[in-house]
Design a protein around this motif. Sequence first.
Motif, PDB file in Angstrom:
ATOM      1  N   MET A  42      31.320   1.663  43.689  1.00 42.55           N
ATOM      2  CA  MET A  42      32.440   2.014  44.570  1.00 42.55           C
ATOM      3  C   MET A  42      33.157   0.756  45.067  1.00 42.55           C
ATOM      4  N   ALA A  43      32.397  -0.281  45.346  1.00 41.85           N
ATOM      5  CA  ALA A  43      33.010  -1.536  45.779  1.00 41.85           C
ATOM      6  C   ALA A  43      33.799  -2.164  44.635  1.00 41.85           C
ATOM      7  N   LEU A  44      33.266  -2.099  43.424  1.00 49.15           N
ATOM      8  CA  LEU A  44      34.000  -2.640  42.281  1.00 49.15           C
ATOM      9  C   LEU A  44      35.330  -1.908  42.095  1.00 49.15           C
ATOM     10  N   GLU A  45      35.293  -0.591  42.177  1.00 54.61           N
ATOM     11  CA  GLU A  45      36.534   0.182  42.048  1.00 54.61           C
ATOM     12  C   GLU A  45      37.536  -0.219  43.131  1.00 54.61           C
ATOM     13  N   TYR A  46      37.070  -0.330  44.350  1.00 53.30           N
ATOM     14  CA  TYR A  46      37.930  -0.718  45.472  1.00 53.30           C
ATOM     15  C   TYR A  46      38.529  -2.106  45.251  1.00 53.30           C
ATOM     16  N   LEU A  47      37.693  -3.061  44.847  1.00 49.97           N
ATOM     17  CA  LEU A  47      38.146  -4.437  44.674  1.00 49.97           C
ATOM     18  C   LEU A  47      39.083  -4.592  43.473  1.00 49.97           C
ATOM     19  N   ILE A  48      38.830  -3.858  42.405  1.00 47.53           N
ATOM     20  CA  ILE A  48      39.732  -3.888  41.249  1.00 47.53           C
ATOM     21  C   ILE A  48      41.095  -3.333  41.653  1.00 47.53           C
ATOM     22  N   ASN A  49      41.082  -2.236  42.395  1.00 44.94           N
ATOM     23  CA  ASN A  49      42.352  -1.685  42.886  1.00 44.94           C
ATOM     24  C   ASN A  49      43.072  -2.695  43.778  1.00 44.94           C
ATOM     25  N   LYS A  50      42.349  -3.319  44.661  1.00 43.59           N
ATOM     26  CA  LYS A  50      42.954  -4.295  45.566  1.00 43.59           C
ATOM     27  C   LYS A  50      43.508  -5.497  44.789  1.00 43.59           C
ATOM     28  N   ALA A  51      42.769  -5.957  43.796  1.00 42.87           N
ATOM     29  CA  ALA A  51      43.201  -7.106  43.000  1.00 42.87           C
ATOM     30  C   ALA A  51      44.459  -6.810  42.184  1.00 42.87           C
ATOM     31  N   THR A  52      44.678  -5.533  41.871  1.00 43.45           N
ATOM     32  CA  THR A  52      45.864  -5.155  41.080  1.00 43.45           C
ATOM     33  C   THR A  52      46.959  -4.553  41.957  1.00 43.45           C
ATOM     34  N   HIS A  56      47.323   0.596  39.669  1.00 45.98           N
ATOM     35  CA  HIS A  56      46.672   1.264  38.543  1.00 45.98           C
ATOM     36  C   HIS A  56      45.517   2.146  39.009  1.00 45.98           C
ATOM     37  N   MET A  57      45.663   2.770  40.161  1.00 46.01           N
ATOM     38  CA  MET A  57      44.549   3.510  40.763  1.00 46.01           C
ATOM     39  C   MET A  57      44.003   4.612  39.850  1.00 46.01           C
ATOM     40  N   ALA A  58      44.880   5.352  39.199  1.00 45.30           N
ATOM     41  CA  ALA A  58      44.421   6.442  38.330  1.00 45.30           C
ATOM     42  C   ALA A  58      43.605   5.883  37.165  1.00 45.30           C
ATOM     43  N   LEU A  59      44.062   4.794  36.589  1.00 49.26           N
ATOM     44  CA  LEU A  59      43.339   4.181  35.475  1.00 49.26           C
ATOM     45  C   LEU A  59      42.007   3.611  35.940  1.00 49.26           C
ATOM     46  N   VAL A  60      41.994   2.953  37.073  1.00 52.93           N
ATOM     47  CA  VAL A  60      40.756   2.381  37.613  1.00 52.93           C
ATOM     48  C   VAL A  60      39.751   3.480  37.937  1.00 52.93           C
ATOM     49  N   ARG A  61      40.225   4.604  38.436  1.00 52.44           N
ATOM     50  CA  ARG A  61      39.344   5.733  38.745  1.00 52.44           C
ATOM     51  C   ARG A  61      38.610   6.224  37.492  1.00 52.44           C
ATOM     52  N   GLU A  62      39.245   6.080  36.339  1.00 57.02           N
ATOM     53  CA  GLU A  62      38.636   6.518  35.073  1.00 57.02           C
ATOM     54  C   GLU A  62      37.372   5.742  34.724  1.00 57.02           C
ATOM     55  N   ILE A  63      37.209   4.549  35.262  1.00 53.55           N
ATOM     56  CA  ILE A  63      36.052   3.719  34.914  1.00 53.55           C
ATOM     57  C   ILE A  63      34.742   4.421  35.269  1.00 53.55           C
ATOM     58  N   ASP A 117      38.391 -13.340  46.020  1.00 55.89           N
ATOM     59  CA  ASP A 117      39.469 -13.452  47.009  1.00 55.89           C
ATOM     60  C   ASP A 117      39.707 -12.131  47.748  1.00 55.89           C
ATOM     61  N   CYS A 118      39.456 -11.027  47.074  1.00 59.80           N
ATOM     62  CA  CYS A 118      39.687  -9.702  47.688  1.00 59.80           C
ATOM     63  C   CYS A 118      38.505  -9.223  48.522  1.00 59.80           C
ATOM     64  N   TYR A 119      37.358  -9.845  48.351  1.00 56.89           N
ATOM     65  CA  TYR A 119      36.136  -9.365  49.005  1.00 56.89           C
ATOM     66  C   TYR A 119      36.136  -9.659  50.495  1.00 56.89           C
ATOM     67  N   ARG A 120      36.130  -8.606  51.268  1.00 55.60           N
ATOM     68  CA  ARG A 120      36.008  -8.662  52.728  1.00 55.60           C
ATOM     69  C   ARG A 120      34.989  -7.597  53.118  1.00 55.60           C
ATOM     70  N   PRO A 121      33.747  -8.009  53.418  1.00 53.35           N
ATOM     71  CA  PRO A 121      32.706  -7.018  53.706  1.00 53.35           C
ATOM     72  C   PRO A 121      33.089  -6.057  54.835  1.00 53.35           C
ATOM     73  N   GLU A 122      33.733  -6.581  55.878  1.00 51.77           N
ATOM     74  CA  GLU A 122      34.108  -5.715  56.998  1.00 51.77           C
ATOM     75  C   GLU A 122      35.131  -4.659  56.569  1.00 51.77           C
ATOM     76  N   GLU A 123      35.979  -4.993  55.620  1.00 51.04           N
ATOM     77  CA  GLU A 123      36.970  -4.040  55.094  1.00 51.04           C
ATOM     78  C   GLU A 123      36.287  -2.942  54.281  1.00 51.04           C
ATOM     79  N   LEU A 124      35.315  -3.317  53.447  1.00 54.02           N
ATOM     80  CA  LEU A 124      34.563  -2.320  52.679  1.00 54.02           C
ATOM     81  C   LEU A 124      33.836  -1.365  53.629  1.00 54.02           C
ATOM     82  N   ASN A 125      33.204  -1.916  54.642  1.00 53.38           N
ATOM     83  CA  ASN A 125      32.483  -1.085  55.609  1.00 53.38           C
ATOM     84  C   ASN A 125      33.439  -0.175  56.377  1.00 53.38           C
TER      85      ASN A 125
END
Length: 168
Positions: A42-52, A56-63, A117-125
């Motif tokens: 779930m964090a990878l999906e979130y961070l990939i979306n944030k990085a892009t 590309h949310m629909a495509l990233v969701r497919e992963i 660069d996108c990783y913010r633990p407090e944001e994920l939480n």
Amino acid sequence: MAQTATIYKLQVSAFLRLSTSEKGTPPWKFAISDTSFPKTFMALEYLINKATGNEHMALVREIFTPSCALNHVDFNVEEITDDLLNAVDYVLPFIPPSMVTEINNLLETISASAILDCYRPEELNANHIYPEFWLTEHITILIPDFEALKDIFRSASENEYYLLSTIE
């Protein structure tokens, strides 16, 4: 128990055998290889979306939650029966080779440093990203998992393989 996403890599012939196999046949019996993402998908999906830029949310969701599935169950029915619910146990979400290539092309544009660069633990939480207790040092788990994700998509794309994605 921790949630784990597992992506299985299958040749076309193996995918076809799996698609006609007996209900409940585990996908690993047909897979060339698999990669698991315990607690990080779930964090990878979130961070990939944030990085892009969330473009590309629909495509990233497919992963991790593909829209294609073997033994697809149609819940657009008037009554949900026990038979219908039993069929849910054997829905195997998959990513066809053309979409694997599309996802791979997207992942190839993202570097590990972009994820960092996108990783913010407090944001994920704050956004309730499982498992909801992210700490600064967890980036040391996420970066190798991101690289493993890129590797399985790169390999599957190069060989025109199917990917099955399960969450347990």
